[in-house]
Scaffold this motif. Sequence first.
Motif, PDB file in Angstrom:
ATOM      1  N   SER A   1     -11.979  10.605   7.465  1.00 40.77           N
ATOM      2  CA  SER A   1     -10.830  11.372   6.968  1.00 40.77           C
ATOM      3  C   SER A   1     -10.052  10.576   5.924  1.00 40.77           C
ATOM      4  O   SER A   1      -9.630  11.118   4.893  1.00 40.77           O
ATOM      5  N   ALA A   2      -9.857   9.282   6.175  1.00 35.24           N
ATOM      6  CA  ALA A   2      -9.114   8.441   5.238  1.00 35.24           C
ATOM      7  C   ALA A   2      -9.863   8.293   3.918  1.00 35.24           C
ATOM      8  O   ALA A   2      -9.258   8.287   2.841  1.00 35.24           O
ATOM      9  N   LEU A   3     -11.189   8.202   3.988  1.00 37.66           N
ATOM     10  CA  LEU A   3     -11.976   8.103   2.755  1.00 37.66           C
ATOM     11  C   LEU A   3     -11.940   9.414   1.974  1.00 37.66           C
ATOM     12  O   LEU A   3     -11.908   9.410   0.734  1.00 37.66           O
ATOM     13  N   ALA A   4     -11.950  10.532   2.679  1.00 34.39           N
ATOM     14  CA  ALA A   4     -11.829  11.822   1.995  1.00 34.39           C
ATOM     15  C   ALA A   4     -10.490  11.916   1.262  1.00 34.39           C
ATOM     16  O   ALA A   4     -10.418  12.414   0.125  1.00 34.39           O
ATOM     17  N   TYR A   5      -9.436  11.433   1.905  1.00 39.85           N
ATOM     18  CA  TYR A   5      -8.116  11.391   1.264  1.00 39.85           C
ATOM     19  C   TYR A   5      -8.167  10.512   0.016  1.00 39.85           C
ATOM     20  O   TYR A   5      -7.630  10.865  -1.046  1.00 39.85           O
TER      21      TYR A   5
ATOM     22  N   PRO B   1       0.834  -1.210   0.000  1.00 45.76           N
ATOM     23  CA  PRO B   1       0.000   0.000   0.000  1.00 45.76           C
ATOM     24  C   PRO B   1       0.865   1.256   0.000  1.00 45.76           C
ATOM     25  O   PRO B   1       1.968   1.273   0.564  1.00 45.76           O
ATOM     26  N   GLY B   2       0.355   2.312  -0.605  1.00 48.44           N
ATOM     27  CA  GLY B   2       1.062   3.584  -0.563  1.00 48.44           C
ATOM     28  C   GLY B   2       0.994   4.230   0.803  1.00 48.44           C
ATOM     29  O   GLY B   2       1.873   5.023   1.175  1.00 48.44           O
ATOM     30  N   LEU B   3      -0.037   3.870   1.579  1.00 47.39           N
ATOM     31  CA  LEU B   3      -0.224   4.428   2.920  1.00 47.39           C
ATOM     32  C   LEU B   3      -1.088   3.462   3.714  1.00 47.39           C
ATOM     33  O   LEU B   3      -2.088   2.946   3.195  1.00 47.39           O
ATOM     34  N   ILE B   4      -0.721   3.223   4.967  1.00 46.15           N
ATOM     35  CA  ILE B   4      -1.540   2.426   5.875  1.00 46.15           C
ATOM     36  C   ILE B   4      -2.111   3.355   6.936  1.00 46.15           C
ATOM     37  O   ILE B   4      -1.351   4.025   7.652  1.00 46.15           O
ATOM     38  N   ALA B   5      -3.424   3.420   7.013  1.00 39.46           N
ATOM     39  CA  ALA B   5      -4.099   4.287   7.979  1.00 39.46           C
ATOM     40  C   ALA B   5      -4.743   3.413   9.054  1.00 39.46           C
ATOM     41  O   ALA B   5      -5.726   2.716   8.787  1.00 39.46           O
TER      42      ALA B   5
END
Length: 460
Positions: free
Chosen positions: A56-60, A42-46
Amino acid sequence: MSTITPDVQALGEDFRGELIHPGESSYDDLRAVWNGSIDRRPGLIARCTGVADIRSALAYARRTGGPVAVRGGGHSFPGHSTCDGGILLDLAPLKGIRVDPVRRTARAQAGVLLGELDRETQAFGLAVPSGIVTHTGVAGLTLGGGIGWLMRKYGLSIDNLLSVDLVTAEGELLTASPEANADLFWGIRGGGGNFGIVTEFEFQLHPVGPIVYAGPVMWPMEQSPELLRFYRDWITDIPDELTTAVIHRWIPDLPTIPAELHGRPVVVVVACYAGSVEAGERAVAPLKAFAPPLLDLCTAKPFVDHQAMFDPSFPHGRWYYMRACDVAELTDDVVDIAAARGLAIDSPYTAYPIFHLGGEIARVPADSTAFGDRSSGHTFNFVGVTLGPDGFEEQREWVRESWRAIEPHQSGAYVNFLGDEGSDRIRSAYGAATYDRLQELKRKYDPGNLFHLNQNIPPL
């Protein structure tokens, strides 16, 4: 270390949990999923701590346009709970569990594992019908249906779901229940993660245990044809309290099993009786009288111990490949295929269960949930397993040959056991009418198909 983009920086300002980037010390551990054959970055793990983090993660994700993976327990066989690039929403920190022993209900957040839920509910002699491996996530198991050791008496996990809280693709928090957003409640009971991220589940509990009569009875693999024919007749007259599965495998190297039996090819009937120990003994007695067993471990035991029985056989990190389907009944042809595929196993880790369905599962009206065929008699699940890449292709071919042999007899499939098999296979698992209805629902709640890393139902 990855460069922190303005979008990631903006996310970090609103995010209470951890944001893990490629190159950080914990990245490789946190990107790993249960199936070791899945290796994605993954490019980012939240790591989300609540609804606000998820929103917030979905908005990103909407701003950046990359893929979105959602992980509860990480047990997706084809690896849908991770991704290459994009963002992985890790719900593991969401561990809240609340049990109401008076109303016999439980609320569980999306990061809860089956064993964690069992531990809390069994303190009151209660249980949610769930799966067969305790480190499976409650979320993924439930959204696909949820088969396990209590299903013939109390139904699937979705049949005991009272309500959910769900975050949509647009970040709206909804409650779905028979009274609120009933169309969504229908869809999430079998439709998987297609419609949003369920943050909390409310379940009906049932009196189970804490001691049950349960466990495996084993015979030499060569007796499989005779045992399966006996079993086929025996299960026509067993009580709903008794759920069983037939398993072909080699005896695992476990301290509870005599060393001289380790590696012996066997056919196993695993039983679990959701009632009194005495009634369970009576119900299982005809099975034990079929022929002298090689090993009999079916006895009175804590329900939580029985639930964890398969944990050593399916640990994190092994390489898994599977194909599955339902059959209407164990005809002579099906029995002969089942026995032959068992005798063809040549790995100490590969196995396949045949789950006996029916009972309460079949009594639930077919159109009341988005689950597939409730009239099926049995679910076959061929699972090829290795410790790593060595030998994996050979076990995968055993699975494919097994599935090709049983495929002419299939009557449907359980979506939680599907791999990446294409849209036609998904449509077939649900049936045309249910699939069309799910597509309409997808258009309403996720028209952009943000949630497509699943057994995907594209919007109509």
